[in-house]
Scaffold this motif. Structure first.
Motif, mmCIF file in Angstrom:
data_model
loop_
_atom_site.group_PDB
_atom_site.id
_atom_site.type_symbol
_atom_site.label_atom_id
_atom_site.label_comp_id
_atom_site.label_asym_id
_atom_site.label_seq_id
_atom_site.Cartn_x
_atom_site.Cartn_y
_atom_site.Cartn_z
ATOM 1 N N ILE A 127 -13.871 -45.064 44.785
ATOM 2 C CA ILE A 127 -13.426 -43.680 44.603
ATOM 3 C C ILE A 127 -13.300 -43.080 45.995
ATOM 4 O O ILE A 127 -14.273 -42.998 46.742
ATOM 5 C CB ILE A 127 -14.426 -42.875 43.759
ATOM 6 N N GLY A 128 -12.117 -42.667 46.369
ATOM 7 C CA GLY A 128 -11.826 -42.263 47.738
ATOM 8 C C GLY A 128 -12.502 -40.974 48.171
ATOM 9 O O GLY A 128 -13.039 -40.208 47.367
ATOM 10 N N ARG A 129 -12.422 -40.733 49.455
ATOM 11 C CA ARG A 129 -13.024 -39.560 50.075
ATOM 12 C C ARG A 129 -12.444 -38.277 49.464
ATOM 13 O O ARG A 129 -11.237 -38.104 49.375
ATOM 14 C CB ARG A 129 -12.744 -39.605 51.579
ATOM 15 N N CYS A 130 -13.327 -37.402 49.028
ATOM 16 C CA CYS A 130 -12.968 -36.091 48.462
ATOM 17 C C CYS A 130 -12.128 -36.191 47.192
ATOM 18 O O CYS A 130 -11.555 -35.204 46.738
ATOM 19 C CB CYS A 130 -12.245 -35.213 49.479
ATOM 20 N N ALA A 131 -12.050 -37.384 46.594
ATOM 21 C CA ALA A 131 -11.320 -37.521 45.327
ATOM 22 C C ALA A 131 -12.072 -36.808 44.212
ATOM 23 O O ALA A 131 -13.277 -36.577 44.290
ATOM 24 C CB ALA A 131 -11.144 -39.001 44.987
ATOM 25 N N LEU A 132 -11.344 -36.476 43.148
ATOM 26 C CA LEU A 132 -11.914 -35.761 42.010
ATOM 27 C C LEU A 132 -11.531 -36.480 40.723
ATOM 28 O O LEU A 132 -10.346 -36.602 40.395
ATOM 29 C CB LEU A 132 -11.401 -34.318 41.985
ATOM 30 N N VAL A 133 -12.539 -36.973 40.012
ATOM 31 C CA VAL A 133 -12.335 -37.657 38.729
ATOM 32 C C VAL A 133 -12.622 -36.666 37.616
ATOM 33 O O VAL A 133 -13.729 -36.144 37.503
ATOM 34 C CB VAL A 133 -13.260 -38.887 38.613
ATOM 35 N N ALA A 147 -7.385 -37.678 45.858
ATOM 36 C CA ALA A 147 -6.607 -37.750 44.617
ATOM 37 C C ALA A 147 -7.345 -37.075 43.466
ATOM 38 O O ALA A 147 -8.574 -37.098 43.382
ATOM 39 C CB ALA A 147 -6.328 -39.203 44.254
ATOM 40 N N LEU A 148 -6.583 -36.487 42.562
ATOM 41 C CA LEU A 148 -7.085 -35.968 41.293
ATOM 42 C C LEU A 148 -6.641 -36.920 40.197
ATOM 43 O O LEU A 148 -5.436 -37.167 40.026
ATOM 44 C CB LEU A 148 -6.516 -34.568 41.028
ATOM 45 N N VAL A 149 -7.600 -37.497 39.457
ATOM 46 C CA VAL A 149 -7.255 -38.425 38.382
ATOM 47 C C VAL A 149 -7.898 -37.951 37.087
ATOM 48 O O VAL A 149 -9.018 -37.447 37.068
ATOM 49 C CB VAL A 149 -7.695 -39.868 38.700
ATOM 50 N N VAL A 150 -7.155 -38.123 35.977
ATOM 51 C CA VAL A 150 -7.648 -37.716 34.658
ATOM 52 C C VAL A 150 -7.158 -38.704 33.614
ATOM 53 O O VAL A 150 -6.172 -39.412 33.811
ATOM 54 C CB VAL A 150 -7.172 -36.296 34.279
ATOM 55 N N GLY A 151 -7.858 -38.759 32.481
ATOM 56 C CA GLY A 151 -7.380 -39.509 31.330
ATOM 57 C C GLY A 151 -8.023 -40.871 31.172
ATOM 58 O O GLY A 151 -8.884 -41.287 31.932
ATOM 59 N N ASN A 152 -7.582 -41.579 30.107
ATOM 60 C CA ASN A 152 -8.079 -42.913 29.782
ATOM 61 C C ASN A 152 -6.879 -43.821 29.490
ATOM 62 O O ASN A 152 -6.237 -43.682 28.450
ATOM 63 C CB ASN A 152 -8.998 -42.850 28.568
ATOM 64 N N THR A 157 -2.819 -37.229 38.874
ATOM 65 C CA THR A 157 -1.960 -36.107 38.500
ATOM 66 C C THR A 157 -1.727 -35.142 39.662
ATOM 67 O O THR A 157 -1.011 -34.158 39.493
ATOM 68 C CB THR A 157 -2.566 -35.319 37.322
ATOM 69 N N GLY A 158 -2.333 -35.415 40.810
ATOM 70 C CA GLY A 158 -2.142 -34.522 41.952
ATOM 71 C C GLY A 158 -3.116 -34.844 43.062
ATOM 72 O O GLY A 158 -3.729 -35.914 43.099
ATOM 73 N N TRP A 159 -3.230 -33.869 43.975
ATOM 74 C CA TRP A 159 -4.115 -33.981 45.136
ATOM 75 C C TRP A 159 -5.006 -32.754 45.201
ATOM 76 O O TRP A 159 -4.612 -31.677 44.751
ATOM 77 C CB TRP A 159 -3.302 -34.093 46.425
ATOM 78 N N VAL A 160 -6.192 -32.922 45.762
ATOM 79 C CA VAL A 160 -7.128 -31.797 45.859
ATOM 80 C C VAL A 160 -7.634 -31.642 47.292
ATOM 81 O O VAL A 160 -7.712 -32.605 48.060
ATOM 82 C CB VAL A 160 -8.338 -31.974 44.908
ATOM 83 N N CYS A 161 -8.008 -30.421 47.611
ATOM 84 C CA CYS A 161 -8.604 -30.076 48.901
ATOM 85 C C CYS A 161 -10.056 -30.559 48.947
ATOM 86 O O CYS A 161 -10.667 -30.865 47.920
ATOM 87 C CB CYS A 161 -8.539 -28.565 49.088
ATOM 88 N N ARG A 162 -10.599 -30.572 50.124
ATOM 89 C CA ARG A 162 -12.019 -30.871 50.300
ATOM 90 C C ARG A 162 -12.885 -29.946 49.453
ATOM 91 O O ARG A 162 -13.952 -30.346 48.964
ATOM 92 C CB ARG A 162 -12.386 -30.739 51.791
ATOM 93 N N SER A 187 3.116 -41.681 53.773
ATOM 94 C CA SER A 187 3.316 -42.871 52.945
ATOM 95 C C SER A 187 1.995 -43.557 52.624
ATOM 96 O O SER A 187 1.917 -44.365 51.685
ATOM 97 C CB SER A 187 4.247 -43.854 53.664
ATOM 98 N N GLN A 188 0.938 -43.238 53.382
ATOM 99 C CA GLN A 188 -0.387 -43.812 53.167
ATOM 100 C C GLN A 188 -1.288 -42.941 52.296
ATOM 101 O O GLN A 188 -2.415 -43.337 51.979
ATOM 102 C CB GLN A 188 -1.067 -44.053 54.522
ATOM 103 N N GLY A 189 -0.804 -41.753 51.941
ATOM 104 C CA GLY A 189 -1.620 -40.822 51.158
ATOM 105 C C GLY A 189 -1.715 -39.476 51.846
ATOM 106 O O GLY A 189 -0.803 -39.066 52.562
ATOM 107 N N VAL A 190 -2.838 -38.794 51.648
ATOM 108 C CA VAL A 190 -3.022 -37.459 52.218
ATOM 109 C C VAL A 190 -3.819 -37.555 53.509
ATOM 110 O O VAL A 190 -4.863 -38.199 53.572
ATOM 111 C CB VAL A 190 -3.738 -36.533 51.208
ATOM 112 N N GLU A 191 -3.317 -36.876 54.535
ATOM 113 C CA GLU A 191 -4.015 -36.779 55.813
ATOM 114 C C GLU A 191 -4.598 -35.372 55.941
ATOM 115 O O GLU A 191 -3.889 -34.373 55.765
ATOM 116 C CB GLU A 191 -3.052 -37.048 56.963
ATOM 117 N N GLU A 192 -5.877 -35.308 56.232
ATOM 118 C CA GLU A 192 -6.561 -34.026 56.402
ATOM 119 C C GLU A 192 -6.366 -33.542 57.834
ATOM 120 O O GLU A 192 -6.795 -34.199 58.783
ATOM 121 C CB GLU A 192 -8.037 -34.193 56.079
#
Length: 209
Positions: A127-133, A147-152, A157-162, A187-192
């Protein structure tokens, strides 16, 4: 277990086995079992009815809510949040009659990741840095930083701030509406672009204006 001469707190209804390393300021509340060989960093808060199994490593300021079992193979970096009744596994094909203790798959939760209530984290993933499950999600693959992830099964579904607020990118750039944190989508994801580990939207209101 008594707390004489200790730099951490353990409620009298809880058990801490010999051979644990527990950091200063950590609090272990009612009906917990902290098993031999695990490491709890400074300033952690362990809620009611929590089991921390042998070999588990928790960084600093990890928050575990009620009714969570953190099994062998799990590592949580600093500032990880585990919501009520979230679930970990450490074997992908368990059988009561087959011992698979030598087949445990490691699970890593990186710095400031959060797992919602009743979510399930299938072993062998990061589970990546600052990700939200999201609550009730079932994670069956790696989750990118922020990353913001939801569901089964869990889908992004999106990206979230720290600070946990959802980010809205325009031309590859985003600014958190709550704390003002800045991010770039690559292209590698979100850069803070800015980092404040003590980010608190209530204290930083207006910074995004």
């Amino acid at each position: 277990m008594g707390n004489e001469d200790k730099s951490y707190f353990v409620h009298e209804s809880s058990y801490v086995d010999e051979g644990c390393a527990i950091g200063a300021g950590t609090k272990i509340w009612h009906f917990c079992h902290i098993m031999s060989g695990c490491v709890l960093g400074e300033g952690c808060n362990i809620g009611q009815n929590v089991v921390v199994s042998p070999g588990v490593v928790l960084g600093k300021n990890v928050r575990i809510q009620n009714n969570v079992s953190v099994y062998t193979g799990v590592t949580c970096e600093d500032n990880v949040f585990l919501g009520p009744s979230c679930v970990f596994t450490n074997v992908i094909n368990p059988r009561s009659a087959v011992s698979r203790k030598d087949e445990y798959r490691p699970t890593l939760l990186k710095e400031s990741a959060s797992v919602g209530a009743n979510a399930t984290i299938v072993c062998g993933h990061t589970i990546g840095r600052c990700a939200l499950v999201g609550a009730g999600s079932v994670v069956t693959r790696d989750v990118p930083d922020f990353a913001l992830v939801v569901g089964n099964p869990a889908r992004q579904t999106g990206w979230v701030c720290r600070c946990g607020e959802k980010l809205d990118f325009h031309e590859g750039n985003a600014r958190c509406p709550a704390c003002g944190g800045r991010y770039r989508l690559t292209s590698q994801g979100v850069e803070e672009l800015t980092k404040d580990e003590n980010c608190n939207p209530a204290e930083t209101a207006g910074k995004a204006d």
